[in-house]
Design a protein around this motif. Sequence first.
Motif, PDB file in Angstrom:
ATOM      1  N   SER A 123       0.812  -1.216   0.000  1.00 30.10           N
ATOM      2  CA  SER A 123       0.000   0.000   0.000  1.00 30.10           C
ATOM      3  C   SER A 123       0.846   1.267   0.000  1.00 30.10           C
ATOM      4  CB  SER A 123      -0.917   0.016   1.225  1.00 30.10           C
ATOM      5  OG  SER A 123      -1.608   1.245   1.317  1.00 30.10           O
ATOM      6  N   GLN A 124       0.419   2.255  -0.799  1.00 34.64           N
ATOM      7  CA  GLN A 124       1.066   3.573  -0.760  1.00 34.64           C
ATOM      8  C   GLN A 124       0.913   4.226   0.610  1.00 34.64           C
ATOM      9  OE1 GLN A 124      -0.928   5.635  -3.929  1.00 34.64           O
ATOM     10  NE2 GLN A 124       0.463   4.905  -5.519  1.00 34.64           N
ATOM     11  N   HIS A 125      -0.077   3.794   1.379  1.00 37.08           N
ATOM     12  CA  HIS A 125      -0.264   4.327   2.736  1.00 37.08           C
ATOM     13  C   HIS A 125       0.931   3.974   3.629  1.00 37.08           C
ATOM     14  CE1 HIS A 125      -4.470   5.747   2.511  1.00 37.08           C
ATOM     15  NE2 HIS A 125      -4.659   4.745   1.677  1.00 37.08           N
ATOM     16  N   LEU A 126       1.614   2.880   3.332  1.00 36.53           N
ATOM     17  CA  LEU A 126       2.793   2.501   4.121  1.00 36.53           C
ATOM     18  C   LEU A 126       3.915   3.505   3.951  1.00 36.53           C
ATOM     19  CD1 LEU A 126       2.943  -1.335   3.289  1.00 36.53           C
ATOM     20  CD2 LEU A 126       1.912  -0.271   5.296  1.00 36.53           C
ATOM     21  N   TRP A 127       3.894   4.218   2.824  1.00 38.15           N
ATOM     22  CA  TRP A 127       4.964   5.163   2.510  1.00 38.15           C
ATOM     23  C   TRP A 127       4.665   6.569   3.020  1.00 38.15           C
ATOM     24  CZ3 TRP A 127       4.856   3.917  -3.449  1.00 38.15           C
ATOM     25  CH2 TRP A 127       5.044   2.542  -3.634  1.00 38.15           C
ATOM     26  N   GLY A 128       3.458   6.784   3.535  1.00 39.85           N
ATOM     27  CA  GLY A 128       3.097   8.128   3.984  1.00 39.85           C
ATOM     28  C   GLY A 128       2.850   9.086   2.840  1.00 39.85           C
ATOM     29  N   LEU A 129       2.469   8.531   1.670  1.00 36.31           N
ATOM     30  CA  LEU A 129       2.228   9.361   0.488  1.00 36.31           C
ATOM     31  C   LEU A 129       0.823   9.177  -0.070  1.00 36.31           C
ATOM     32  CD1 LEU A 129       5.644   8.928  -1.364  1.00 36.31           C
ATOM     33  CD2 LEU A 129       4.851  10.906  -0.052  1.00 36.31           C
ATOM     34  N   ALA A 130      -0.079   8.640   0.741  1.00 35.92           N
ATOM     35  CA  ALA A 130      -1.459   8.435   0.300  1.00 35.92           C
ATOM     36  C   ALA A 130      -2.399   8.758   1.445  1.00 35.92           C
ATOM     37  CB  ALA A 130      -1.670   6.996  -0.166  1.00 35.92           C
ATOM     38  N   ILE A 131      -3.605   9.211   1.065  1.00 38.56           N
ATOM     39  CA  ILE A 131      -4.619   9.531   2.056  1.00 38.56           C
ATOM     40  C   ILE A 131      -5.993   9.284   1.442  1.00 38.56           C
ATOM     41  CG2 ILE A 131      -4.792  11.969   1.404  1.00 38.56           C
ATOM     42  CD1 ILE A 131      -5.089  12.581   4.440  1.00 38.56           C
ATOM     43  N   ASP A 132      -6.938   8.864   2.273  1.00 35.82           N
ATOM     44  CA  ASP A 132      -8.320   8.665   1.833  1.00 35.82           C
ATOM     45  C   ASP A 132      -9.142   9.886   2.231  1.00 35.82           C
ATOM     46  OD1 ASP A 132      -7.645   6.221   0.825  1.00 35.82           O
ATOM     47  OD2 ASP A 132      -8.461   5.064   2.496  1.00 35.82           O
ATOM     48  N   LEU A 133      -9.783  10.497   1.236  1.00 32.89           N
ATOM     49  CA  LEU A 133     -10.494  11.757   1.440  1.00 32.89           C
ATOM     50  C   LEU A 133     -11.939  11.678   0.954  1.00 32.89           C
ATOM     51  CD1 LEU A 133      -7.719  14.133   0.032  1.00 32.89           C
ATOM     52  CD2 LEU A 133      -8.233  13.743   2.463  1.00 32.89           C
ATOM     53  N   GLN A 134     -12.750  12.586   1.476  1.00 30.92           N
ATOM     54  CA  GLN A 134     -14.107  12.782   0.954  1.00 30.92           C
ATOM     55  C   GLN A 134     -14.045  13.919  -0.071  1.00 30.92           C
ATOM     56  OE1 GLN A 134     -17.257  13.205   3.892  1.00 30.92           O
ATOM     57  NE2 GLN A 134     -16.094  12.022   5.400  1.00 30.92           N
ATOM     58  N   VAL A 135     -14.037  13.547  -1.329  1.00 33.72           N
ATOM     59  CA  VAL A 135     -13.934  14.530  -2.414  1.00 33.72           C
ATOM     60  C   VAL A 135     -15.089  14.304  -3.378  1.00 33.72           C
ATOM     61  CG1 VAL A 135     -12.536  15.337  -4.355  1.00 33.72           C
ATOM     62  CG2 VAL A 135     -11.437  14.655  -2.207  1.00 33.72           C
ATOM     63  N   SER A 136     -15.850  15.359  -3.648  1.00 36.72           N
ATOM     64  CA  SER A 136     -17.028  15.196  -4.507  1.00 36.72           C
ATOM     65  C   SER A 136     -17.224  16.326  -5.510  1.00 36.72           C
ATOM     66  CB  SER A 136     -18.292  15.076  -3.643  1.00 36.72           C
ATOM     67  OG  SER A 136     -18.430  16.227  -2.818  1.00 36.72           O
ATOM     68  N   THR A 137     -16.429  17.398  -5.404  1.00 35.34           N
ATOM     69  CA  THR A 137     -16.656  18.549  -6.285  1.00 35.34           C
ATOM     70  C   THR A 137     -15.426  18.830  -7.143  1.00 35.34           C
ATOM     71  OG1 THR A 137     -15.790  20.251  -4.787  1.00 35.34           O
ATOM     72  CG2 THR A 137     -18.094  19.553  -4.478  1.00 35.34           C
ATOM     73  N   PRO A 138     -15.623  19.430  -8.323  1.00 35.59           N
ATOM     74  CA  PRO A 138     -14.486  19.821  -9.169  1.00 35.59           C
ATOM     75  C   PRO A 138     -13.540  20.782  -8.470  1.00 35.59           C
ATOM     76  CG  PRO A 138     -16.531  19.873 -10.435  1.00 35.59           C
ATOM     77  CD  PRO A 138     -16.920  19.658  -9.008  1.00 35.59           C
ATOM     78  N   ALA A 139     -14.072  21.655  -7.635  1.00 39.20           N
ATOM     79  CA  ALA A 139     -13.218  22.622  -6.930  1.00 39.20           C
ATOM     80  C   ALA A 139     -12.253  21.910  -5.973  1.00 39.20           C
ATOM     81  CB  ALA A 139     -14.082  23.617  -6.166  1.00 39.20           C
ATOM     82  N   GLN A 140     -12.751  20.884  -5.275  1.00 41.47           N
ATOM     83  CA  GLN A 140     -11.886  20.121  -4.377  1.00 41.47           C
ATOM     84  C   GLN A 140     -10.779  19.413  -5.158  1.00 41.47           C
ATOM     85  OE1 GLN A 140     -15.111  17.781  -2.694  1.00 41.47           O
ATOM     86  NE2 GLN A 140     -14.840  18.763  -0.689  1.00 41.47           N
TER      87      GLN A 140
END
Length: 278
Positions: A211-228
Amino acid sequence: MKLIMQIAAFVTIIIFVSVTLVFAHKISQDKFTLNPQISQECRNNSSVPCPNPTTLGNTPFIPDQQLDNQQRFLSTIANKISTIPPFDTFEYIILRAYGTAFINQEQGITLPQKVILDNESETQSFQDTISMALVDGTQECYLQKTAVEALNKARMLANISLKSGYSGDCLRSFATNLRFWNKYTNSETLAQVKAGKETKILGLVAPPGTSQHLWGLAIDLQVSTPAQRQVLNQNGWFQTIINDLPHWTYLGWSEDDLPKFGLQQKIVQGIKYWVAPI
């Protein structure tokens, strides 16, 4: 006697100049010598062009734009990992799925020297080498410091929440990676992935140690808009794993730069992903 002394002085000067030139040449050669493992890989694998040694060090490596996408990508990551995995091995499958992060060349970013971290001890040893920081507004969401700074800038421009709000959204241990894997798979899934028979699962959960999460270079986000999405992209964060909607990877480049490294843009159900071209 005077003549002899003059000859001796002249010979001494010649020897001194010769030694100085040889030493200076050696320093120059050493400065621009590739990592021996990378050099060997370049020689043994014609699909991996050797990086230009003058681009190593603190100068970002930009591959030859005359190369095709795959060659540009492999040429770039040859500066990051010790060995390019052979085609269709488990490591190559994982590199195809999660290897985009290896194009990151920002100061302060640390990448593993291999595609798969084998166990908790190896994972912890790698994580001990990285500089970490907390995401603003959290108490346990750690990422690599440079990635955090870029994410915090994006979140100042748009309201972007973590997927769950817990540490699992951010840096993960090997044990957490394994727990997520066991949650979504059965005892046969890993063997099927290693054989290349099952790849869709990689868009849902990463096999242990990958997992990229092991490297500290990934995150899970709540993203739903083009602006975000726009502010995340502007700060080096991109979606790189097809069908894993919450997952964002810190690549550290502008979107215009990504094709330089061979990354390919794919639109799936209206979502733009940048993926490895292998």
